[in-house]
Design an enzyme around this catalytic site. Structure first.
Site, PDB file in Angstrom:
ATOM      1  N   GLY A  47     -25.491  25.056  53.131  1.00 55.85           N
ATOM      2  CA  GLY A  47     -25.504  26.006  52.034  1.00 55.85           C
ATOM      3  C   GLY A  47     -26.422  25.567  50.907  1.00 55.85           C
ATOM      4  O   GLY A  47     -26.986  24.467  50.928  1.00 55.85           O
ATOM      5  N   TYR A  61     -17.155  31.265  51.589  1.00 61.28           N
ATOM      6  CA  TYR A  61     -17.692  32.620  51.754  1.00 61.28           C
ATOM      7  C   TYR A  61     -17.912  33.145  50.343  1.00 61.28           C
ATOM      8  O   TYR A  61     -16.973  33.533  49.655  1.00 61.28           O
ATOM      9  CB  TYR A  61     -16.708  33.484  52.541  1.00 61.28           C
ATOM     10  CG  TYR A  61     -17.170  34.905  52.810  1.00 61.28           C
ATOM     11  CD1 TYR A  61     -18.516  35.235  52.969  1.00 61.28           C
ATOM     12  CD2 TYR A  61     -16.238  35.937  52.922  1.00 61.28           C
ATOM     13  CE1 TYR A  61     -18.916  36.525  53.232  1.00 61.28           C
ATOM     14  CE2 TYR A  61     -16.630  37.243  53.195  1.00 61.28           C
ATOM     15  CZ  TYR A  61     -17.972  37.529  53.339  1.00 61.28           C
ATOM     16  OH  TYR A  61     -18.374  38.820  53.598  1.00 61.28           O
ATOM     17  N   THR A  62     -19.162  33.125  49.881  1.00 59.60           N
ATOM     18  CA  THR A  62     -19.467  33.386  48.473  1.00 59.60           C
ATOM     19  C   THR A  62     -20.041  34.779  48.201  1.00 59.60           C
ATOM     20  O   THR A  62     -20.386  35.074  47.064  1.00 59.60           O
ATOM     21  CB  THR A  62     -20.466  32.338  47.943  1.00 59.60           C
ATOM     22  OG1 THR A  62     -21.658  32.383  48.730  1.00 59.60           O
ATOM     23  CG2 THR A  62     -19.861  30.943  47.999  1.00 59.60           C
ATOM     24  N   TYR A  75     -12.610  37.524  46.164  1.00 57.41           N
ATOM     25  CA  TYR A  75     -13.239  36.206  46.115  1.00 57.41           C
ATOM     26  C   TYR A  75     -12.523  35.306  45.118  1.00 57.41           C
ATOM     27  O   TYR A  75     -12.155  34.161  45.436  1.00 57.41           O
ATOM     28  CB  TYR A  75     -14.710  36.354  45.739  1.00 57.41           C
ATOM     29  CG  TYR A  75     -15.433  35.046  45.511  1.00 57.41           C
ATOM     30  CD1 TYR A  75     -15.595  34.129  46.539  1.00 57.41           C
ATOM     31  CD2 TYR A  75     -15.958  34.732  44.256  1.00 57.41           C
ATOM     32  CE1 TYR A  75     -16.260  32.932  46.327  1.00 57.41           C
ATOM     33  CE2 TYR A  75     -16.627  33.541  44.040  1.00 57.41           C
ATOM     34  CZ  TYR A  75     -16.767  32.642  45.077  1.00 57.41           C
ATOM     35  OH  TYR A  75     -17.419  31.452  44.863  1.00 57.41           O
ATOM     36  N   LYS A 122     -10.218  31.803  45.922  1.00 57.42           N
ATOM     37  CA  LYS A 122     -10.542  30.484  45.359  1.00 57.42           C
ATOM     38  C   LYS A 122      -9.419  29.987  44.439  1.00 57.42           C
ATOM     39  O   LYS A 122      -9.104  28.790  44.416  1.00 57.42           O
ATOM     40  CB  LYS A 122     -11.863  30.556  44.596  1.00 57.42           C
ATOM     41  CG  LYS A 122     -13.064  30.917  45.456  1.00 57.42           C
ATOM     42  CD  LYS A 122     -13.425  29.835  46.464  1.00 57.42           C
ATOM     43  CE  LYS A 122     -14.318  28.788  45.857  1.00 57.42           C
ATOM     44  NZ  LYS A 122     -14.867  27.856  46.889  1.00 57.42           N
TER      45      LYS A 122
END
Length: 278
Positions: A10, A59-60, A123, A127
């Site tokens: 990444g 998974y951004t 998202y 997190k």
């Protein structure tokens, strides 16, 4: 020290592998060890017995998370918990890379590490829940929240603006979202220091200063010397699947005992030089 990086392919992972000097470093991509597979994670940790594990795999895609919540939680929550459990089993320290999206964006002053989480997106929720569970499994873990990450070798805001500016005479960028741009190289260097100094708890790590996306884009175009004009617009004119925080500036106070990151304008200039030479 022995360091194991999950998410080595990444944007941040690539910089960690380049910037980390003087220690034994192993970088694993999702092809090497998918964090959604607890056995693969356990094997990787068992084989390497690291002093520190850096979990930058995530998974951004914020909008993608809205349409694929199962995948978002499988990677960002369940996968992160898999890594934390393996770290606990083999007595490794863990540094987990998190995000400003754990907050709701309703403040008007910088977010401190102890401000309450109130994520508004899939998202952010994935997190935030990972933060909570990792802290329960590994109370001495280090959770590093960052924001607006950019760098070479991956998709990022400056790269998008540069490409648009090269092909369009005028671009509009939202001017009602404020945050902290973060150069992945500077973040990688800060993470090195956090590990070497044995940091624990929550740390906010971004480049110094803050701006809106419009101000960021204007500086990108100005520094690059492209002829395009940049105009301000509103979030409402550019609807997205995931809600964007209006204000997500992170206070740097928690980082200062360990490292100091330069102003985002200085970081941007270094990025542009790096981009030209890469």
């Amino acid at each position: 020290m022995r360091i194991l990086v999950f998410g080595a392919s990444g944007l941040l992972g690539k910089y960690l592998l380049r910037e980390w000097k003087g220690d034994e470093l192993v970088g694993l991509s999702s092809k090497d060890a998918d964090i959604r597979d607890p056995q693969a994670v356990r094997w990787a940790v068992q084989a390497n017995r690291p002093d520190w594990i850096i979990l930058s795999a995530a998974y951004t895609d914020v909008d993608g998370c809205e349409t694929n919540p199962d995948l978002a939680f499988a990677v960002n929550f369940t996968g992160a918990v898999d890594v934390a459990r393996a770290a606990a089993e083999y007595q490794s320290r863990l540094l987990f890379v998190s995000t400003d999206y754990v907050f709701d964006g309703e403040k008007s002053t910088p977010y401190e590490v102890d401000d309450p989480r109130n994520p508004q997106t899939v998202y952010g929720r994935s997190k935030a829940q990972a933060e909570i569970e990792i802290s329960r499994i590994l109370p001495a873990s280090c959770i590093v929240r960052t924001a607006w990450l950019f760098g070479t070798g991956g998709k990022c805001f400056p790269d998008t603006i540069l490409k648009l500016s090269a092909s369009r005479p005028f671009i509009e960028v939202v001017d009602d979202q404020r945050g902290c741009p973060t150069y992945a190289r500077d973040l990688a260097r800060a993470i090195v220091e956090l590990c070497r100094r044995g940091a624990s708890g929550i740390v906010h790590a971004t480049n110094a200063g803050d701006c809106t996306w419009f101000e960021f884009a204007s500086e990108i175009v100005r520094e690059s010397g492209l002829p395009a004009d940049v105009g301000p617009t509103t979030t409402e004119k550019f609807p997205r699947p995931a809600k964007r925080p209006k204000y997500s500036v992170l206070s740097s106070e928690s980082l200062l005992p360990y490292a100091e990151m330069p102003d985002w304008r200085s970081a941007l200039r270094k990025y542009l030089i790096e981009r030209l030479s890469s």
